[in-house]
Design an enzyme around this catalytic site. Structure first.
Site, mmCIF file in Angstrom:
data_model
loop_
_atom_site.group_PDB
_atom_site.id
_atom_site.type_symbol
_atom_site.label_atom_id
_atom_site.label_comp_id
_atom_site.label_asym_id
_atom_site.label_seq_id
_atom_site.Cartn_x
_atom_site.Cartn_y
_atom_site.Cartn_z
ATOM 1 N N LYS A 1 -2.509 5.214 4.469
ATOM 2 C CA LYS A 1 -3.084 4.174 3.604
ATOM 3 C C LYS A 1 -3.093 2.881 4.394
ATOM 4 O O LYS A 1 -2.090 2.521 5.012
ATOM 5 C CB LYS A 1 -2.224 4.064 2.341
ATOM 6 C CG LYS A 1 -2.224 2.741 1.619
ATOM 7 C CD LYS A 1 -1.572 2.904 0.235
ATOM 8 C CE LYS A 1 -0.834 1.678 -0.229
ATOM 9 N NZ LYS A 1 -0.134 1.898 -1.521
ATOM 10 N N ASP B 1 -3.167 0.824 -9.373
ATOM 11 C CA ASP B 1 -1.757 0.520 -9.121
ATOM 12 C C ASP B 1 -1.362 -0.612 -10.084
ATOM 13 O O ASP B 1 -0.916 -0.339 -11.210
ATOM 14 C CB ASP B 1 -1.602 0.119 -7.636
ATOM 15 C CG ASP B 1 -0.212 -0.371 -7.248
ATOM 16 O OD1 ASP B 1 0.633 -0.547 -8.135
ATOM 17 O OD2 ASP B 1 0.038 -0.610 -6.046
ATOM 18 N N SER C 1 2.101 3.748 4.152
ATOM 19 C CA SER C 1 1.284 2.581 3.819
ATOM 20 C C SER C 1 1.397 1.580 4.964
ATOM 21 O O SER C 1 2.490 1.097 5.260
ATOM 22 C CB SER C 1 1.794 1.964 2.513
ATOM 23 O OG SER C 1 1.107 0.768 2.229
ATOM 24 N N LYS D 1 -4.166 -1.332 4.248
ATOM 25 C CA LYS D 1 -4.479 -2.453 3.368
ATOM 26 C C LYS D 1 -5.807 -3.062 3.810
ATOM 27 O O LYS D 1 -6.061 -3.188 5.012
ATOM 28 C CB LYS D 1 -3.366 -3.503 3.464
ATOM 29 C CG LYS D 1 -2.004 -2.999 2.994
ATOM 30 C CD LYS D 1 -1.959 -2.808 1.492
ATOM 31 C CE LYS D 1 -0.563 -2.434 1.021
ATOM 32 N NZ LYS D 1 -0.480 -2.322 -0.439
ATOM 33 N N ASP E 1 -6.082 0.263 0.280
ATOM 34 C CA ASP E 1 -5.476 -0.454 -0.853
ATOM 35 C C ASP E 1 -5.833 -1.930 -0.760
ATOM 36 O O ASP E 1 -5.498 -2.600 0.218
ATOM 37 C CB ASP E 1 -3.948 -0.274 -0.820
ATOM 38 C CG ASP E 1 -3.248 -0.883 -2.025
ATOM 39 O OD1 ASP E 1 -3.934 -1.431 -2.914
ATOM 40 O OD2 ASP E 1 -2.003 -0.807 -2.085
ATOM 41 N N GLY F 1 5.045 2.984 -3.425
ATOM 42 C CA GLY F 1 6.270 2.370 -2.917
ATOM 43 C C GLY F 1 6.277 0.869 -3.117
ATOM 44 O O GLY F 1 5.230 0.245 -3.295
ATOM 45 N N GLU G 1 -7.593 1.983 -3.687
ATOM 46 C CA GLU G 1 -6.535 1.592 -4.614
ATOM 47 C C GLU G 1 -6.719 0.137 -5.057
ATOM 48 O O GLU G 1 -6.883 -0.753 -4.224
ATOM 49 C CB GLU G 1 -5.178 1.780 -3.909
ATOM 50 C CG GLU G 1 -3.971 1.482 -4.777
ATOM 51 C CD GLU G 1 -2.656 1.741 -4.022
ATOM 52 O OE1 GLU G 1 -2.690 2.362 -2.942
ATOM 53 O OE2 GLU G 1 -1.608 1.304 -4.521
ATOM 54 N N LYS H 1 4.357 3.718 -10.202
ATOM 55 C CA LYS H 1 5.556 3.082 -9.654
ATOM 56 C C LYS H 1 6.531 2.962 -10.807
ATOM 57 O O LYS H 1 6.217 2.335 -11.838
ATOM 58 C CB LYS H 1 5.236 1.702 -9.072
ATOM 59 C CG LYS H 1 4.430 1.779 -7.774
ATOM 60 C CD LYS H 1 4.155 0.417 -7.181
ATOM 61 C CE LYS H 1 3.325 0.576 -5.900
ATOM 62 N NZ LYS H 1 2.816 -0.716 -5.408
HETATM 63 O O1 OSB Z 1 0.343 -2.167 -3.394
HETATM 64 O O2 OSB Z 1 1.332 -0.371 -2.968
HETATM 65 C C1 OSB Z 1 1.322 -1.592 -2.938
HETATM 66 C C2 OSB Z 1 4.369 -2.892 -1.047
HETATM 67 C C3 OSB Z 1 4.729 -3.955 -1.836
HETATM 68 C C4 OSB Z 1 3.982 -4.253 -2.940
HETATM 69 C C5 OSB Z 1 2.849 -3.488 -3.261
HETATM 70 C C6 OSB Z 1 2.480 -2.421 -2.470
HETATM 71 C C7 OSB Z 1 3.247 -2.128 -1.330
HETATM 72 C C8 OSB Z 1 2.912 -1.055 -0.396
HETATM 73 C C9 OSB Z 1 4.030 -0.521 0.467
HETATM 74 O O3 OSB Z 1 1.796 -0.637 -0.218
HETATM 75 C C10 OSB Z 1 4.489 0.795 0.010
HETATM 76 C C11 OSB Z 1 5.766 1.182 0.707
HETATM 77 O O4 OSB Z 1 5.704 1.627 1.836
HETATM 78 O O5 OSB Z 1 6.844 1.050 0.095
HETATM 79 MG MG MG Z 2 -0.973 -0.702 -4.124
#
Ligand code: OSB
Ligand code: MG
Length: 379
Positions: free
Chosen positions: A162, A239, A136, A164, A189, A291, A214, A263
């Site tokens: 992924k 999510d 991510s 953002k 995402d 994550g 996402e 999660k």
């Molecule tokens: O939306 O998936 C998410 C990190 C913190 C809070 C929300 C998210 C995330 C990530 C990072 O996308 C995922 C990771 O590498 O742990």
């Molecule tokens: Mg997410």
């Protein structure tokens, strides 16, 4: 099993690089490692994944620590447990606080697996000996900087990328990634940054053959997500919206998504994750494990849950070294060509390294039988 003591190790860890989402930038990660100790002195470990501030969800670390100290840790110490599935039932009088519940429950699961000389994956019924992972990537100041990161992670062999997105940093940015890297497995995402008023932008993303988008809309918007999914070809993955088994059921019945990101913290623990897994499997909804910028303990829990059969898409659980100069476990989590081997050592499969943890440790709270309050909901 009888748990006689629970320790809450509160850490402040600096990530190698800042991580930016549509809701903000962070580099300091406050993490609580839960250690549950049985009467023989054996320890099980869980990790609380709450954010420092209530930006991703309503939970935040200060509140989670209070919830664990005041309710969930005493409750575990006060009750004898035969199986970790009982923990969710014990916690039921207390509403939500899922990440706090999951952290305590996770430590109980690890301890249970170790007491029975099983891996955590075996204890939860997982079959895989290795799991596929993606990465991510946070927003960067410029698209050029993001393209460099994407190149680095594609070269490292991660199974999907992924990125953002947020309003203003979406269609053009995704187009540039596609133009540069061709048909890599790519997803976006939004962390709830859009509304149905942005439908034209969300439709425009259909041109890029993303694996999924996402959480485009707000967490409570199952009906709007269902409306959106009808109008776009890209699969919607939820999510933030999936904060319980009931939410998963609602999303599936309404057609709010075609994929679910599980999660463990968000849904209240491993037992709830398994329930959602089985439900999704029945409805042909594929899963992957999301994550929360975890330290090693949380990372190992994520790997264990991913060994269940319906986790068919690569998750977020990248190598420890992608986040940390030094993780708190030995050995660290290593993804090679996008694959993490599942350890065959009992429980989470690695040692929590207290020497390594020391550099991050701010405080340890210890809860024992003496801290069990005299309240009727403890009976
Ligand atoms: O939306 O998936 C998410 C990190 C913190 C809070 C929300 C998210 C995330 C990530 C990072 O996308 C995922 C990771 O590498 O742990
Ligand atoms: Mg997410």
């Amino acid at each position: 099993m009888k748990i006689t003591e629970i320790r809450l190790h509160q850490l402040s860890m600096k990530m190698k690089t800042p991580f930016t989402t549509s809701f903000g930038t962070q580099q300091d990660r406050f993490i609580t490692i839960v250690e549950a100790i049985d009467e023989t002195g054996r320890s099980g470990f869980g990790e609380c994944v709450s954010g420092e501030d209530p930006l991703y969800s309503e939970e935040f670390m200060d509140a989670s620590i209070i919830a664990m100290k005041k309710y969930f840790a005493p409750m575990i110490i006060h009750n004898e447990i035969d199986h970790p599935d009982e923990v969710w039932e014990l916690f039921k009088p207390f509403k939500r606080n899922n990440m706090a519940k999951a952290a305590i429950e996770g430590a109980v699961w690890d301890l249970y697996a170790k007491q029975n000389d099983m891996t955590l994956a075996e204890a939860i019924g997982g079959q895989k000996t290795q799991v596929e992972v993606g990465i991510s990537l946070g927003l960067e100041e410029t698209d050029e900087l993001l393209l460099e990161k994407v190149k680095e992670k594609v070269d490292e062999g991660y199974k999907r990328i992924k990125v953002k997105i947020k309003p203003g940093r979406d269609v053009d940015m995704i187009r540039r990634i596609r133009d540069r890297f061709g048909d890599i497995p790519l997803m976006a995402d939004a962390n709830s940054a859009y509304t149905l008023d942005d439908i034209e932008t969300l439709k425009a993303l259909d041109a890029f053959d993303l694996m999924m988008i996402e959480q485009p809309l707000a967490a409570g918007d199952l009906i709007d997500h269902a409306k959106l999914q009808k109008q776009i070809s890209t699969p919607v993955c939820l999510d933030e919206s999936i904060d319980s088994y009931q939410a998963a059921l609602g999303a599936i019945e309404l057609g709010s998504c075609r994929i679910i990101n599980v999660k463990v913290g968000r849904v209240g623990g491993i037992t709830q994750s398994i329930k959602i897994h089985d439900l999704a499997q029945k409805h042909d909804i594929p899963l992957w494990c999301g994550g929360m910028l975890e330290a090693g303990v949380g990372r190992l829990h994520n790997i264990a849950i991913t060994t269940l059969g319906n986790f068919t898409l690569p998750g977020d659980t990248a190598s420890s070294s992608r986040y940390w100069y030094e993780d708190i476990i030995t050995p660290e989590v290593v993804a090679k060509d996008g694959v993490v081997q599942v350890s065959s050592a009992p429980g989470i499969g690695a040692e929590v390294d207290f020497d390594k943890m020391q550099q991050y440790l701010k405080q340890t709270d210890v809860i024992t039988e003496a801290d069990v309050p005299d309240m009727n909901f403890y009976n």
